[in-house]
Design an enzyme around this catalytic site. Sequence first.
Site, short mmCIF file in Angstrom:
data_model
loop_
_atom_site.label_atom_id
_atom_site.label_comp_id
_atom_site.label_asym_id
_atom_site.label_seq_id
_atom_site.Cartn_x
_atom_site.Cartn_y
_atom_site.Cartn_z
NE ARG A 48 8.50 21.53 0.75
CZ ARG A 48 8.15 21.58 2.03
NH1 ARG A 48 6.89 21.33 2.38
NH2 ARG A 48 9.05 21.85 2.97
CG HIS A 55 -3.52 9.20 1.47
ND1 HIS A 55 -4.54 8.58 0.77
CD2 HIS A 55 -3.78 8.99 2.80
CE1 HIS A 55 -5.37 8.02 1.63
NE2 HIS A 55 -4.95 8.25 2.86
CG HIS A 82 -8.13 3.51 1.39
ND1 HIS A 82 -8.45 2.72 2.46
CD2 HIS A 82 -9.20 4.33 1.20
CE1 HIS A 82 -9.65 3.04 2.91
NE2 HIS A 82 -10.12 4.04 2.16
N GLY A 117 1.17 -1.16 4.32
CA GLY A 117 1.57 0.16 3.87
C GLY A 117 2.37 0.94 4.89
CG HIS A 118 1.99 3.38 9.17
ND1 HIS A 118 1.87 4.75 9.08
CD2 HIS A 118 2.70 3.15 10.31
CE1 HIS A 118 2.46 5.32 10.11
NE2 HIS A 118 2.99 4.37 10.87
CD GLU A 144 -6.96 -1.25 1.36
OE1 GLU A 144 -6.40 -2.30 1.68
OE2 GLU A 144 -6.87 -0.18 2.01
NE ARG A 152 -9.32 7.17 4.54
CZ ARG A 152 -8.38 6.24 4.73
NH1 ARG A 152 -7.22 6.36 4.11
NH2 ARG A 152 -8.60 5.22 5.54
CG ASN A 200 -1.90 1.11 1.24
OD1 ASN A 200 -1.60 2.24 0.89
ND2 ASN A 200 -3.13 0.82 1.68
CG HIS A 242 -5.11 -1.26 9.89
ND1 HIS A 242 -5.64 -0.36 8.98
CD2 HIS A 242 -4.83 -0.54 10.99
CE1 HIS A 242 -5.70 0.85 9.52
NE2 HIS A 242 -5.21 0.76 10.74
CG ASP A 243 -1.36 -0.72 12.68
OD1 ASP A 243 -0.68 0.08 12.02
OD2 ASP A 243 -2.33 -0.37 13.38
#
Length: 269
Positions: free
Chosen positions: A34, A66, A59, A239-240, A90, A61, A23, A216-217
């Site tokens: 920027r 992002h 994803h 992703g994160h 997503e 939104r 992700n 997720h995490d």
Amino acid sequence: MTTAQTTPPTVPASARKTALSVNINKVALLRNTRHLDIPNVTRAAELCLEAGAQGITVHPRPDERHIRPDDVYELAALMKDWPHCEFNIEGNPFHNLMDFERNLSARGLPLHQCTFVPDSAEQFTSDHGWSFPDDAKRLKPLIEQVHARGVRVSLFMDPIPEAMVAAKAVGADRVEFYTESYARAWSGPQKNKVLSSFVEAARAAAAINLGVNAGHDLNRDNLSEFLRAVPGVLEVSIGHALIADALELGYAATVKDYLRCINEAFTPA
């Protein structure tokens, strides 16, 4: 593309075990501070694919905090050069997700999976799965629309075993387990109890031929243990943590290390 509703869930052809979909939302988040397209989102995806990732996830939104619409179409065009890898979008199907799904189809661009996520427009991050029977009636026709274009549908779900039958009944091909509860519990005394809920939900999904994804995490510390315990995970979307690791290690080394974690989960002790 995968014709979903009557096709048993299968591991993507490029994946030997659990597939890794990267992700890249957080790359776009940094870029958006920027106006010079640095870092470039499409280049980040390309580097991850070159390192062995089997898919790319975004994803987008509604507030474009992002991933932006142009990113979606540029990434889909990139994926045409990677026919053995998958593109997963997503999002909330009651916001902007269905527009992307229709437009990609109209442009002849690849889309392999839509992951329906019940997040609100202002939500900080995804933090819960769909609720059944509450969401069943409105989800079913949208799933049918996606299937009509030959695209797989995954539903973002909490690890509730009895909800797997409901997800299957509305036409989902897979569920993506929301794994933050596992990540939070990983280093504490409740880990085994939390992990057991994912194991039972995965078994319930397997019993009705419902594919399982997770995300997720998940990170390099907890991923192998999760995959060793939870049976039949077809794909992890990360992703994160992965992008945070890439800031230190670079994309290629990071992707390869996540693939190492996946391989370790399938290696006999």
